[in-house]
Design a protein around this motif. Structure first.
Motif, mmCIF file in Angstrom:
data_model
loop_
_atom_site.group_PDB
_atom_site.id
_atom_site.type_symbol
_atom_site.label_atom_id
_atom_site.label_comp_id
_atom_site.label_asym_id
_atom_site.label_seq_id
_atom_site.Cartn_x
_atom_site.Cartn_y
_atom_site.Cartn_z
ATOM 1 N N UNK A 188 0.909 -1.116 0.212
ATOM 2 C CA UNK A 188 0.011 0.078 -0.214
ATOM 3 C C UNK A 188 0.850 1.073 0.026
ATOM 4 N N UNK A 189 2.055 1.109 -0.705
ATOM 5 C CA UNK A 189 3.014 2.426 -1.008
ATOM 6 C C UNK A 189 3.902 2.328 0.277
ATOM 7 N N UNK A 190 3.868 2.090 1.220
ATOM 8 C CA UNK A 190 4.849 2.010 2.359
ATOM 9 C C UNK A 190 5.995 1.356 1.913
ATOM 10 N N UNK A 191 6.685 1.503 2.193
ATOM 11 C CA UNK A 191 8.670 0.522 2.597
ATOM 12 C C UNK A 191 8.797 -0.502 3.957
ATOM 13 N N UNK A 192 8.433 -1.473 4.204
ATOM 14 C CA UNK A 192 9.109 -2.280 5.320
ATOM 15 C C UNK A 192 10.288 -2.783 5.180
ATOM 16 N N UNK A 193 11.260 -3.369 6.452
ATOM 17 C CA UNK A 193 12.630 -3.639 6.153
ATOM 18 C C UNK A 193 12.370 -5.042 7.261
ATOM 19 N N UNK A 194 13.123 -5.560 7.509
ATOM 20 C CA UNK A 194 13.044 -6.492 8.981
ATOM 21 C C UNK A 194 13.657 -5.726 9.954
ATOM 22 N N UNK A 195 13.084 -5.807 11.569
ATOM 23 C CA UNK A 195 14.393 -5.463 12.121
ATOM 24 C C UNK A 195 15.374 -6.530 12.897
ATOM 25 N N UNK A 196 16.638 -5.563 12.949
ATOM 26 C CA UNK A 196 17.646 -6.514 13.065
ATOM 27 C C UNK A 196 18.407 -5.529 14.461
ATOM 28 N N UNK A 197 17.459 -6.158 15.563
ATOM 29 C CA UNK A 197 17.898 -6.018 16.592
ATOM 30 C C UNK A 197 18.856 -7.080 17.462
ATOM 31 N N UNK A 198 18.065 -8.354 17.008
ATOM 32 C CA UNK A 198 17.778 -9.286 17.778
ATOM 33 C C UNK A 198 18.835 -10.687 16.603
ATOM 34 N N UNK A 199 19.259 -9.951 16.044
ATOM 35 C CA UNK A 199 19.575 -11.132 15.011
ATOM 36 C C UNK A 199 19.527 -10.589 13.432
ATOM 37 N N UNK A 200 20.711 -10.868 12.246
ATOM 38 C CA UNK A 200 21.090 -10.858 11.183
ATOM 39 C C UNK A 200 21.824 -9.842 10.606
ATOM 40 N N UNK A 201 22.191 -9.235 9.840
ATOM 41 C CA UNK A 201 23.005 -8.370 9.357
ATOM 42 C C UNK A 201 22.783 -6.702 8.393
#
Length: 276
Positions: A188-201
């Motif tokens: 719906x026009x909004x850009x999202x990406x995952x939180x990386x505060x617990x794991x990931x690069x």
């Protein structure tokens, strides 16, 4: 394959068997795209490296590293694409996990890039979900440390050449990242990406999108806890890292996706920022 390598400023490719990066994965790395002899997004790479070294209490000689980067880039193709890899390892010391101090080794390697990422950026790629989970550990979250066995196991899950990348969940079932990339969705026009505060690069291209490209395009962007159904229901998807750039996703498992306007706008903004 032609290229160049430096260890603590000296040409070579030999490292002590007692190096803690080899023994324990005690270190960090950066993988940097080099275009026409210029290292792309170098400031963001060095910023992440410095912050991660502080978190791990590894001392890095930034002045020496800066000079070594200038030196090794002299071997880059004048009108071509290369990849510069910087590895920082904690130097060997007393036996065991304890370390005496935080002194480090600096390893730099430059190699030509022979992959046609422009074609991937135009045509898009197919993804799958991986079953190998990412362990939740906030102390290591965001860093590009050398302990990448979870990613190695995840990448071994498929051999289908039609699948370019796999998406990884954490142990609580939240979408975190790709095996070698970060993931963005548009809904719906909004850009999202995952939180990386617990794991990931926390990837450098991800940071470039969040702090530079999206604001320039006046895109609404959020960092969220995302589930697989958010991926399935997205209007657009793309993956990114500092080498492949921004690559549209045309399918995730059985869910087909269109390459949308937001993805194309971000690709053009990236191209304008890095290559013009």
């Amino acid at each position: 394959m032609p290229g160049a390598s430096l260890i603590n400023g000296v040409a070579g490719n030999l490292l002590s068997i007692e190096d803690r990066g080899l023994a324990y994965g005690d270190g960090l790395f950066e993988t940097i795209a080099v275009h026409n002899g210029r290292a792309q997004l170098l400031d963001l790479h060095l910023q992440r490296l410095q912050q991660s070294c502080l978190r791990l209490a590894i001392h890095i000689d930034r002045a020496a590293l800066n000079l070594e980067i200038i030196d090794i880039l002299k071997s880059a193709q004048p009108q071509g694409c290369d990849v510069l890899k910087i590895i920082i390892t904690r130097q060997s010391g007393q036996r065991g996990y304890a370390y005496a101090d935080g002194t480090s080794n600096r390893l730099l390697q430059l190699k030509p890039n022979t992959t046609n990422y422009a074609a991937l950026q135009e045509q898009g790629v197919r993804l799958r979900f991986c079953t190998t989970p990412l362990a939740v550990n906030p102390q290591l979250a965001g860093m590009k440390h050398l302990c990448r066995l979870e990613n190695v196991l995840a990448r071994a899950e498929w051999h289908d050449e039609c699948i370019y990348e796999g998406l990884m969940l954490d142990t609580q079932g939240f979408v975190t990242e790709g095996v070698m990339s970060n993931i963005f969705l548009v809904k719906d026009g909004m850009l999202s990406t995952p939180h990386l505060d617990r794991c990931g690069v926390a990837g450098v291209m991800r940071e470039c999108i969040l702090s530079q490209l999206a604001p320039k395009l006046q895109l609404v962007v959020s960092v969220d806890r995302l589930l697989p159904e958010h991926i399935h229901n997205a209007d657009e998807l793309f993956i990114c890292n500092s080498v492949i750039g921004i690559v549209p996703v045309t399918a995730v498992a059985a869910f087909n996706k269109n390459i949308g306007e937001t993805t194309r706008l971000l690709q053009q903004a990236m191209h304008d920022a890095l290559y013009v």
